[in-house]
Motif scaffolding. Sequence first.
Motif, PDB file in Angstrom:
ATOM      1  N   ARG A 125     -23.320  53.075 -22.573  1.00 30.02           N
ATOM      2  CA  ARG A 125     -24.189  52.532 -23.620  1.00 30.02           C
ATOM      3  C   ARG A 125     -24.126  53.387 -24.878  1.00 30.02           C
ATOM      4  NH1 ARG A 125     -29.945  53.133 -24.494  1.00 30.02           N
ATOM      5  NH2 ARG A 125     -30.667  51.423 -25.849  1.00 30.02           N
ATOM      6  N   ALA A 126     -23.954  54.680 -24.722  1.00 33.53           N
ATOM      7  CA  ALA A 126     -23.890  55.571 -25.877  1.00 33.53           C
ATOM      8  C   ALA A 126     -22.696  55.245 -26.778  1.00 33.53           C
ATOM      9  CB  ALA A 126     -23.824  57.025 -25.419  1.00 33.53           C
ATOM     10  N   GLN A 127     -21.660  54.650 -26.207  1.00 36.58           N
ATOM     11  CA  GLN A 127     -20.494  54.310 -27.015  1.00 36.58           C
ATOM     12  C   GLN A 127     -20.279  52.802 -27.111  1.00 36.58           C
ATOM     13  OE1 GLN A 127     -17.642  56.493 -24.362  1.00 36.58           O
ATOM     14  NE2 GLN A 127     -16.461  54.591 -24.422  1.00 36.58           N
ATOM     15  N   ASN A 128     -21.329  52.018 -26.795  1.00 39.47           N
ATOM     16  CA  ASN A 128     -21.260  50.558 -26.884  1.00 39.47           C
ATOM     17  C   ASN A 128     -20.043  50.026 -26.125  1.00 39.47           C
ATOM     18  OD1 ASN A 128     -23.552  50.312 -28.754  1.00 39.47           O
ATOM     19  ND2 ASN A 128     -22.173  51.283 -30.229  1.00 39.47           N
ATOM     20  N   GLY A 129     -19.850  50.541 -24.921  1.00 41.16           N
ATOM     21  CA  GLY A 129     -18.657  50.210 -24.159  1.00 41.16           C
ATOM     22  C   GLY A 129     -18.876  49.117 -23.142  1.00 41.16           C
ATOM     23  N   VAL A 130     -17.891  48.979 -22.256  1.00 40.09           N
ATOM     24  CA  VAL A 130     -17.947  48.021 -21.153  1.00 40.09           C
ATOM     25  C   VAL A 130     -18.096  48.810 -19.860  1.00 40.09           C
ATOM     26  CG1 VAL A 130     -16.728  46.204 -19.891  1.00 40.09           C
ATOM     27  CG2 VAL A 130     -16.512  46.353 -22.387  1.00 40.09           C
ATOM     28  N   PHE A 131     -19.198  48.582 -19.176  1.00 36.54           N
ATOM     29  CA  PHE A 131     -19.510  49.285 -17.934  1.00 36.54           C
ATOM     30  C   PHE A 131     -19.085  48.413 -16.763  1.00 36.54           C
ATOM     31  CE2 PHE A 131     -22.499  50.077 -14.422  1.00 36.54           C
ATOM     32  CZ  PHE A 131     -22.356  51.454 -14.254  1.00 36.54           C
ATOM     33  N   THR A 132     -18.109  48.876 -15.983  1.00 36.95           N
ATOM     34  CA  THR A 132     -17.595  48.118 -14.849  1.00 36.95           C
ATOM     35  C   THR A 132     -17.977  48.800 -13.549  1.00 36.95           C
ATOM     36  OG1 THR A 132     -15.710  47.259 -16.111  1.00 36.95           O
ATOM     37  CG2 THR A 132     -15.517  47.246 -13.713  1.00 36.95           C
ATOM     38  N   LEU A 133     -18.693  48.088 -12.705  1.00 38.61           N
ATOM     39  CA  LEU A 133     -19.100  48.596 -11.402  1.00 38.61           C
ATOM     40  C   LEU A 133     -18.394  47.785 -10.319  1.00 38.61           C
ATOM     41  CD1 LEU A 133     -21.084  50.584  -9.942  1.00 38.61           C
ATOM     42  CD2 LEU A 133     -22.682  48.667  -9.812  1.00 38.61           C
ATOM     43  N   THR A 134     -17.863  48.483  -9.311  1.00 40.98           N
ATOM     44  CA  THR A 134     -17.154  47.830  -8.210  1.00 40.98           C
ATOM     45  C   THR A 134     -17.902  48.055  -6.903  1.00 40.98           C
ATOM     46  OG1 THR A 134     -15.024  48.193  -9.307  1.00 40.98           O
ATOM     47  CG2 THR A 134     -14.989  47.684  -6.951  1.00 40.98           C
ATOM     48  N   CYS A 135     -18.252  46.977  -6.234  1.00 39.93           N
ATOM     49  CA  CYS A 135     -18.938  47.078  -4.941  1.00 39.93           C
ATOM     50  C   CYS A 135     -18.333  46.091  -3.950  1.00 39.93           C
ATOM     51  CB  CYS A 135     -20.437  46.802  -5.095  1.00 39.93           C
ATOM     52  SG  CYS A 135     -21.345  48.038  -6.059  1.00 39.93           S
ATOM     53  N   HIS A 136     -18.665  46.295  -2.672  1.00 40.78           N
ATOM     54  CA  HIS A 136     -18.161  45.463  -1.592  1.00 40.78           C
ATOM     55  C   HIS A 136     -19.353  44.933  -0.798  1.00 40.78           C
ATOM     56  CE1 HIS A 136     -15.022  48.318  -2.690  1.00 40.78           C
ATOM     57  NE2 HIS A 136     -14.142  47.452  -2.232  1.00 40.78           N
ATOM     58  N   PRO A 137     -19.416  43.634  -0.537  1.00 37.89           N
ATOM     59  CA  PRO A 137     -20.583  43.066   0.154  1.00 37.89           C
ATOM     60  C   PRO A 137     -20.905  43.747   1.477  1.00 37.89           C
ATOM     61  CG  PRO A 137     -19.218  41.310  -0.728  1.00 37.89           C
ATOM     62  CD  PRO A 137     -18.451  42.580  -0.942  1.00 37.89           C
ATOM     63  N   GLU A 138     -19.873  44.154   2.238  1.00 37.55           N
ATOM     64  CA  GLU A 138     -20.135  44.777   3.534  1.00 37.55           C
ATOM     65  C   GLU A 138     -20.690  46.184   3.401  1.00 37.55           C
ATOM     66  OE1 GLU A 138     -15.721  45.722   2.746  1.00 37.55           O
ATOM     67  OE2 GLU A 138     -17.194  44.164   2.264  1.00 37.55           O
ATOM     68  N   ILE A 139     -20.574  46.764   2.208  1.00 36.81           N
ATOM     69  CA  ILE A 139     -21.062  48.127   1.979  1.00 36.81           C
ATOM     70  C   ILE A 139     -22.380  48.101   1.214  1.00 36.81           C
ATOM     71  CG2 ILE A 139     -20.561  50.339   0.867  1.00 36.81           C
ATOM     72  CD1 ILE A 139     -17.580  49.774   1.318  1.00 36.81           C
ATOM     73  N   ILE A 140     -22.378  47.481   0.047  1.00 37.22           N
ATOM     74  CA  ILE A 140     -23.586  47.464  -0.787  1.00 37.22           C
ATOM     75  C   ILE A 140     -24.652  46.546  -0.196  1.00 37.22           C
ATOM     76  CG2 ILE A 140     -23.050  45.524  -2.314  1.00 37.22           C
ATOM     77  CD1 ILE A 140     -24.384  48.989  -3.415  1.00 37.22           C
ATOM     78  N   GLY A 141     -24.243  45.678   0.762  1.00 36.03           N
ATOM     79  CA  GLY A 141     -25.174  44.687   1.291  1.00 36.03           C
ATOM     80  C   GLY A 141     -26.210  45.212   2.257  1.00 36.03           C
ATOM     81  N   ARG A 142     -26.078  46.459   2.700  1.00 35.32           N
ATOM     82  CA  ARG A 142     -27.098  46.995   3.606  1.00 35.32           C
ATOM     83  C   ARG A 142     -28.418  47.166   2.860  1.00 35.32           C
ATOM     84  NH1 ARG A 142     -25.258  47.808   8.533  1.00 35.32           N
ATOM     85  NH2 ARG A 142     -27.319  48.626   9.071  1.00 35.32           N
ATOM     86  N   GLY A 143     -29.518  47.031   3.574  1.00 35.65           N
ATOM     87  CA  GLY A 143     -30.851  46.931   2.971  1.00 35.65           C
ATOM     88  C   GLY A 143     -31.174  47.928   1.872  1.00 35.65           C
ATOM     89  N   PRO A 144     -31.126  49.244   2.142  1.00 37.57           N
ATOM     90  CA  PRO A 144     -31.489  50.209   1.107  1.00 37.57           C
ATOM     91  C   PRO A 144     -30.537  50.195  -0.087  1.00 37.57           C
ATOM     92  CG  PRO A 144     -31.494  51.227   3.284  1.00 37.57           C
ATOM     93  CD  PRO A 144     -30.848  49.890   3.438  1.00 37.57           C
ATOM     94  N   ARG A 145     -29.273  49.834   0.179  1.00 30.96           N
ATOM     95  CA  ARG A 145     -28.291  49.852  -0.909  1.00 30.96           C
ATOM     96  C   ARG A 145     -28.440  48.647  -1.826  1.00 30.96           C
ATOM     97  NH1 ARG A 145     -23.385  51.076   3.295  1.00 30.96           N
ATOM     98  NH2 ARG A 145     -24.167  53.100   4.065  1.00 30.96           N
ATOM     99  N   ILE A 146     -28.689  47.465  -1.256  1.00 33.87           N
ATOM    100  CA  ILE A 146     -28.874  46.289  -2.094  1.00 33.87           C
ATOM    101  C   ILE A 146     -30.136  46.426  -2.924  1.00 33.87           C
ATOM    102  CG2 ILE A 146     -30.181  44.825  -0.489  1.00 33.87           C
ATOM    103  CD1 ILE A 146     -27.179  43.636  -2.559  1.00 33.87           C
ATOM    104  N   LYS A 147     -31.138  47.100  -2.365  1.00 33.02           N
ATOM    105  CA  LYS A 147     -32.359  47.376  -3.125  1.00 33.02           C
ATOM    106  C   LYS A 147     -32.047  48.308  -4.297  1.00 33.02           C
ATOM    107  CE  LYS A 147     -37.101  49.112  -2.444  1.00 33.02           C
ATOM    108  NZ  LYS A 147     -37.071  50.259  -3.369  1.00 33.02           N
ATOM    109  N   MET A 148     -31.217  49.319  -4.054  1.00 33.75           N
ATOM    110  CA  MET A 148     -30.826  50.233  -5.124  1.00 33.75           C
ATOM    111  C   MET A 148     -30.053  49.502  -6.220  1.00 33.75           C
ATOM    112  SD  MET A 148     -27.866  51.916  -6.317  1.00 33.75           S
ATOM    113  CE  MET A 148     -26.757  52.317  -4.969  1.00 33.75           C
ATOM    114  N   LEU A 149     -29.145  48.602  -5.818  1.00 28.81           N
ATOM    115  CA  LEU A 149     -28.369  47.853  -6.811  1.00 28.81           C
ATOM    116  C   LEU A 149     -29.291  47.009  -7.688  1.00 28.81           C
ATOM    117  CD1 LEU A 149     -25.636  46.931  -7.958  1.00 28.81           C
ATOM    118  CD2 LEU A 149     -25.662  45.099  -6.234  1.00 28.81           C
ATOM    119  N   GLU A 150     -30.273  46.367  -7.078  1.00 28.29           N
ATOM    120  CA  GLU A 150     -31.193  45.561  -7.882  1.00 28.29           C
ATOM    121  C   GLU A 150     -31.996  46.436  -8.829  1.00 28.29           C
ATOM    122  OE1 GLU A 150     -34.247  41.802  -7.533  1.00 28.29           O
ATOM    123  OE2 GLU A 150     -33.662  42.839  -5.691  1.00 28.29           O
TER     124      GLU A 150
END
Length: 270
Positions: free
Chosen positions: A219-244
């Motif tokens: 954001r400091a450089q008005n850039g493009v922020f790309t995040l890569t996740c995998h449903p089988e990894i980020i989909g676990r309860g505490p992690r999906i909550k963190m993503l939201e």
Amino acid sequence: MTTTVCLTFDFDGVAIWLSTFKQVSPTPLSRGEYGANVGMPRLLDVLKRREVPATFFVPAHTATSYPDLVKQVVTDGHEVACHGFLHESPVNLELAEERELLAKSIKVLQDVTGVRPQGYRSPAWDLSPNTIPLLEEFELRYDSSMMSNDFELFYARTGDVLTEEGFKKGPESSVVEFPVAWELDDYPYFQFMVKPMNTGNRLPSDVYKYWAAEFDAARAQNGVFTLTCHPEIIGRGPRIKMLEELIEYMQSFDDVVFSTMINAVPLINK
């Protein structure tokens, strides 16, 4: 000036176990099933609730194995892009084989979703010397596999020459590159498995702090922020909550927009 957030998800399904990991006994395969049965519904629910678009990189094998889920991705307003036929690395493929697999991947994704894919991500985050020319040949508009920038789009090159005497850059292609980084991938932080050995068992709160700091830098450089996740990894309860929570944090700024990658391609010309 705005910052663009591209949330991306590699929906590997069970393909990665058959190709990359070469483990097809019931327990390894069940981890891929978890991504489809649990991770994807949770993820699509979060994206719908937060009203943000995303890009899903999908192997053709996943599209034929879970067609209803892949169709739902498009129905919900997200983008589906190429991610190999069977999550195979292109690095050691001969030109004819790589061309055939890319052509088959495009056809399968179009047949399942009704939309021709316009982007590509290597299943290995690595490319052969033929990959970028093939993306041009098949009129794909962008790739997201390389790491020579952080928050700025660039045109992928072809024909680089690296020898002991030096490094000579080749000409730019017409393929727009969305740079990636292992630091902005859920795999190294969270994936735990014995073969191959991955020991990621980080707390979601720690990863949140790191990803939020990376977003702040973008954001400091008005850039493009790309995040890569995998449903089988980020989909676990505490992690999906963190993503939201991370999405909610990024949405708290008026100068931030969320975009599919194909819709963000024109940013390179601004």
